[in-house]
Design a protein around this motif. Structure first.
Motif, PDB file in Angstrom:
ATOM      1  N   ALA A 102      29.619  36.327  44.874  1.00  0.00           N
ATOM      2  CA  ALA A 102      30.890  35.617  45.000  1.00  0.00           C
ATOM      3  C   ALA A 102      31.779  35.848  43.784  1.00  0.00           C
ATOM      4  CB  ALA A 102      30.634  34.120  45.186  1.00  0.00           C
ATOM      5  N   PHE A 103      31.174  35.877  42.597  1.00  0.00           N
ATOM      6  CA  PHE A 103      31.956  35.926  41.364  1.00  0.00           C
ATOM      7  C   PHE A 103      32.113  37.342  40.820  1.00  0.00           C
ATOM      8  CE2 PHE A 103      30.017  31.739  41.738  1.00  0.00           C
ATOM      9  CZ  PHE A 103      31.126  30.916  41.598  1.00  0.00           C
ATOM     10  N   GLY A 104      31.136  38.205  41.075  1.00  0.00           N
ATOM     11  CA  GLY A 104      31.222  39.571  40.572  1.00  0.00           C
ATOM     12  C   GLY A 104      32.470  40.308  41.029  1.00  0.00           C
ATOM     13  N   PRO A 105      32.733  40.372  42.341  1.00  0.00           N
ATOM     14  CA  PRO A 105      33.925  41.097  42.809  1.00  0.00           C
ATOM     15  C   PRO A 105      35.238  40.507  42.315  1.00  0.00           C
ATOM     16  CG  PRO A 105      32.363  40.820  44.599  1.00  0.00           C
ATOM     17  CD  PRO A 105      31.855  39.992  43.467  1.00  0.00           C
ATOM     18  N   MET A 106      35.268  39.209  42.001  1.00  0.00           N
ATOM     19  CA  MET A 106      36.504  38.606  41.504  1.00  0.00           C
ATOM     20  C   MET A 106      36.891  39.187  40.147  1.00  0.00           C
ATOM     21  SD  MET A 106      37.377  36.509  43.943  1.00  0.00           S
ATOM     22  CE  MET A 106      38.440  35.191  43.371  1.00  0.00           C
ATOM     23  N   ILE A 107      35.919  39.753  39.431  1.00  0.00           N
ATOM     24  CA  ILE A 107      36.181  40.412  38.151  1.00  0.00           C
ATOM     25  C   ILE A 107      36.197  41.928  38.315  1.00  0.00           C
ATOM     26  CG2 ILE A 107      35.315  40.781  35.799  1.00  0.00           C
ATOM     27  CD1 ILE A 107      34.088  37.977  35.960  1.00  0.00           C
ATOM     28  N   LEU A 108      35.224  42.452  39.051  1.00  0.00           N
ATOM     29  CA  LEU A 108      35.093  43.901  39.180  1.00  0.00           C
ATOM     30  C   LEU A 108      36.232  44.516  39.992  1.00  0.00           C
ATOM     31  CD1 LEU A 108      31.234  44.169  39.797  1.00  0.00           C
ATOM     32  CD2 LEU A 108      32.481  44.488  37.656  1.00  0.00           C
ATOM     33  N   ALA A 157      29.182  45.220  42.843  1.00  0.00           N
ATOM     34  CA  ALA A 157      30.164  46.306  42.858  1.00  0.00           C
ATOM     35  C   ALA A 157      30.299  46.893  44.258  1.00  0.00           C
ATOM     36  CB  ALA A 157      29.766  47.393  41.856  1.00  0.00           C
ATOM     37  N   GLU A 158      29.251  46.803  45.064  1.00  0.00           N
ATOM     38  CA  GLU A 158      29.335  47.305  46.443  1.00  0.00           C
ATOM     39  C   GLU A 158      30.444  46.596  47.203  1.00  0.00           C
ATOM     40  OE1 GLU A 158      28.906  47.525  50.637  1.00  0.00           O
ATOM     41  OE2 GLU A 158      28.319  45.703  49.571  1.00  0.00           O
ATOM     42  N   PHE A 159      30.586  45.278  47.001  1.00  0.00           N
ATOM     43  CA  PHE A 159      31.619  44.514  47.696  1.00  0.00           C
ATOM     44  C   PHE A 159      32.990  44.737  47.067  1.00  0.00           C
ATOM     45  CE2 PHE A 159      27.642  42.061  48.188  1.00  0.00           C
ATOM     46  CZ  PHE A 159      27.525  42.137  49.561  1.00  0.00           C
ATOM     47  N   ALA A 160      33.003  45.089  45.779  1.00  0.00           N
ATOM     48  CA  ALA A 160      34.273  45.300  45.081  1.00  0.00           C
ATOM     49  C   ALA A 160      34.839  46.694  45.301  1.00  0.00           C
ATOM     50  CB  ALA A 160      34.090  45.048  43.580  1.00  0.00           C
ATOM     51  N   ILE A 161      33.978  47.692  45.508  1.00  0.00           N
ATOM     52  CA  ILE A 161      34.401  49.087  45.468  1.00  0.00           C
ATOM     53  C   ILE A 161      34.388  49.775  46.828  1.00  0.00           C
ATOM     54  CG2 ILE A 161      33.961  51.343  44.418  1.00  0.00           C
ATOM     55  CD1 ILE A 161      34.865  49.203  42.436  1.00  0.00           C
ATOM     56  N   SER A 162      33.371  49.530  47.651  1.00  0.00           N
ATOM     57  CA  SER A 162      33.143  50.363  48.840  1.00  0.00           C
ATOM     58  C   SER A 162      34.305  50.359  49.823  1.00  0.00           C
ATOM     59  CB  SER A 162      31.854  49.926  49.543  1.00  0.00           C
ATOM     60  OG  SER A 162      30.741  50.199  48.721  1.00  0.00           O
ATOM     61  N   SER A 425      41.161  43.828  45.447  1.00  0.00           N
ATOM     62  CA  SER A 425      41.326  42.403  45.152  1.00  0.00           C
ATOM     63  C   SER A 425      41.316  41.568  46.427  1.00  0.00           C
ATOM     64  CB  SER A 425      42.632  42.176  44.389  1.00  0.00           C
ATOM     65  OG  SER A 425      42.558  42.701  43.081  1.00  0.00           O
ATOM     66  N   ALA A 426      41.953  42.060  47.490  1.00  0.00           N
ATOM     67  CA  ALA A 426      41.970  41.321  48.750  1.00  0.00           C
ATOM     68  C   ALA A 426      40.568  41.205  49.347  1.00  0.00           C
ATOM     69  CB  ALA A 426      42.909  41.995  49.744  1.00  0.00           C
ATOM     70  N   SER A 427      39.795  42.273  49.271  1.00  0.00           N
ATOM     71  CA  SER A 427      38.419  42.230  49.776  1.00  0.00           C
ATOM     72  C   SER A 427      37.587  41.226  48.988  1.00  0.00           C
ATOM     73  CB  SER A 427      37.784  43.619  49.682  1.00  0.00           C
ATOM     74  OG  SER A 427      38.435  44.538  50.530  1.00  0.00           O
ATOM     75  N   ALA A 428      37.761  41.217  47.662  1.00  0.00           N
ATOM     76  CA  ALA A 428      37.027  40.256  46.835  1.00  0.00           C
ATOM     77  C   ALA A 428      37.409  38.829  47.195  1.00  0.00           C
ATOM     78  CB  ALA A 428      37.313  40.525  45.355  1.00  0.00           C
ATOM     79  N   ALA A 429      38.700  38.593  47.404  1.00  0.00           N
ATOM     80  CA  ALA A 429      39.156  37.253  47.756  1.00  0.00           C
ATOM     81  C   ALA A 429      38.593  36.805  49.103  1.00  0.00           C
ATOM     82  CB  ALA A 429      40.689  37.219  47.793  1.00  0.00           C
ATOM     83  N   SER A 430      38.588  37.707  50.072  1.00  0.00           N
ATOM     84  CA  SER A 430      38.108  37.344  51.406  1.00  0.00           C
ATOM     85  C   SER A 430      36.605  37.094  51.425  1.00  0.00           C
ATOM     86  CB  SER A 430      38.460  38.444  52.413  1.00  0.00           C
ATOM     87  OG  SER A 430      37.711  39.623  52.171  1.00  0.00           O
TER      88      SER A 430
END
Length: 491
Positions: A102-108, A157-162, A425-430
């Motif tokens: 939940a928190f990793g992608p909000m930064i990554l 990072a998979e949720f932040a990048i892929s 950023s949108a993917s991380a938020a969702s």
């Protein structure tokens, strides 16, 4: 470098597929864009081999991430004995990993929009390898929990990048095809993880569940160093502008980066973007709720499925893990069929609308998913409650898995199409709420099934999904554009 070379690199017209409006005037001659729609440096125009190599590499990274989340499920009883912990605390060993998602992608995610997809993915993967390896050496509950949180942060990072990389490389008309692979392979992780984890726990010990994944991810990082180029067009254009500034001394700039903009100013704007998107974009809030419940019930099922076979059917840890193959079958059918159907629907709806497009064209794929999820839960729950032959709950779990894949594919593609400029950023938020639910739901899962049984427990989850999930596709189809318009544009 002569003037013709400079002009060739600088570019003449915005790339149409980026949705840039208008053409540049003479006064904007220092604005750097793509040369044309066919500019070979744009990831859309890379070779199919190169794009598939990147897609498969990142999907393997996603496989490691989701395997790490579920591999401990068959080993929880053994870990509880080794570390002398109770049932609730042991369950946290499994689900705390998901909380970091939940928190990793909000930064990554914002970091990937400043520094690029490639360096963030590689550094995060190395961070995961370090702490996942430490997890295998844990001799106390505290160290195991800490290592799971930190390794989960790197794995997120998979949720932040892929998904952003897919949006970088593949045309919208090809998105279903790319999602068929990129979504399918990672979602094998929750199924393959317990299979491998059960086999390892019953043979060489649960600690090897950590170490084998660290070794595998290390191999992926080595491959990525050579096979994963930067894909984010903002970074690619900024590099082009920087080279022109160095070689000509003139203040070339891009639409997203002024010639004098500093790193600190970019970070200041980017780091809080996922939170700003979540707070100011109603459509992201709606999608976040739907994804959250999907992921929550998925992790309830994943975290208790092995226990069902061990405690209710009297099977060993090794054999209990094999039942996750039913999920693999459901995932495979849905991912491949859903990917093809997504592209077909996109094409048909685009033709019907006179060649115009909209994120809502992804929504129809949610309808079969919304039907299959509660159907699978009913079959699985009541078959387990009545202790029917093992094939019946396996059929139920396969149907459930198919529905999860279809819903996830559709909603992730919707977010990608709706926020192309800031996909990461949108993917991380969702996904923020969904990963909190993925952490929290498995904690109360054992109590749920102990008190009201598998039949009524799964029925409760199914009825709640019907209340939330069945209106979802109609809400997005009818009001999605209005909800997007209500969002504040200051991203």
């Amino acid at each position: 470098m002569d003037s013709q070379d400079v002009e060739k690199i600088r570019g003449q017209e915005p790339l149409e597929i980026q949705c840039s409006e208008g053409s540049k005037s003479e006064s904007d001659s220092l604005l750097v864009t793509w040369n044309s729609n066919d500019d070979p440096d744009h990831p859309f125009n890379w070779s199919q081999f190169r794009k598939w190599t990147i897609t498969l590499l990142l999907s393997q990274g996603g496989l490691v991430t989701l395997m790490s989340g579920s591999m401990l499920a068959p080993a929880l009883t053994t870990i509880a004995q080794d570390l002398n912990t109770g049932v609730e605390e042991t369950q946290i060993f499994l689900s705390i990993f998901v909380l970091a998602f939940a928190f990793g992608p909000m930064i990554l995610s914002p970091l990937a929009e400043v520094f690029g997809r490639r360096p963030i993915w590689i550094i995060s993967s190395c961070f995961y390898i370090l702490w996942n390896t430490v997890g295998g050496f844990s001799r106390s509950p505290g160290l195991l929990i800490a290592s799971r949180i930190l390794s989960g942060f790197g794995a997120s990072a998979e949720f932040a990048i892929s998904n952003p990389v897919l949006a970088d490389c593949w045309h919208p008309s090809e998105r279903g095809k790319s999602y068929a692979i990129s979504t399918f392979i990672p979602l094998l992780g929750p199924a393959l993880g317990p299979i491998i984890g059960g086999a390892l726990t019953g043979t060489i010990g649960w600690r090897w569940s950590f170490w084998i994944l660290s070794i595998y991810d290390g191999i992926l990082v080595i491959i990525a160093i050579f096979a994963f180029p930067e894909t984010y067009e903002v970074i690619l254009l900024n590099r082009r502008a920087a080279m022109l500034r160095r070689t000509t001394g003139r203040p070339y700039y891009t639409e997203t980066h002024g010639a004098s903009e500093t790193l600190s100013s970019k970070l200041a704007k980017s780091l809080n973007r996922p939170l700003r998107l979540l707070l100011t974009q109603p459509i992201l809030q709606v999608v976040a709720v739907f994804l959250a419940y999907n992921f929550g019930i998925l992790y309830i099922v994943l975290s208790t499925f092995a226990t069902l076979w061990i405690e209710r059917y009297g099977q060993s840890e090794t054999y209990s893990g094999l039942h996750y193959i039913a999920l693999v079958i459901g995932y495979t059918i849905a991912a491949q069929g859903g990917g093809q159907l997504m592209d077909l629907l996109w094409k048909r709806l685009k033709e019907r609308a006179g060649n115009s497009t909209a994120p809502e064209y992804r929504v129809p794929l949610m309808i079969p998913g919304a039907i299959l999820i509660p159907l699978g839960l009913f079959i699985y729950g009541w078959a387990a409650e009545k202790r029917y032959h093992f094939i019946v709950p396996d059929i139920g779990i396969a149907i459930f898995g198919s529905g999860i894949i279809l819903n996830t594919q559709a909603m992730q593609a919707y977010v990608t199409d709706a926020f192309l400029k800031y996909t990461a950023s949108a993917s991380a938020a969702s996904q923020f709420l969904r990963n909190i639910f993925g952490f929290a739901f498995p904690i109360f899962a054992p109590v749920l099934y102990q008190r009201i049984g598998y039949g009524w427990g799964n029925s409760l989850l199914a009825f709640t999904f019907i209340a939330l999930g069945w209106p979802a596709p109609f809400l997005l189809w009818m009001y999605g554009a209005k909800l997007r318009a209500l969002g504040k544009p200051q991203w």
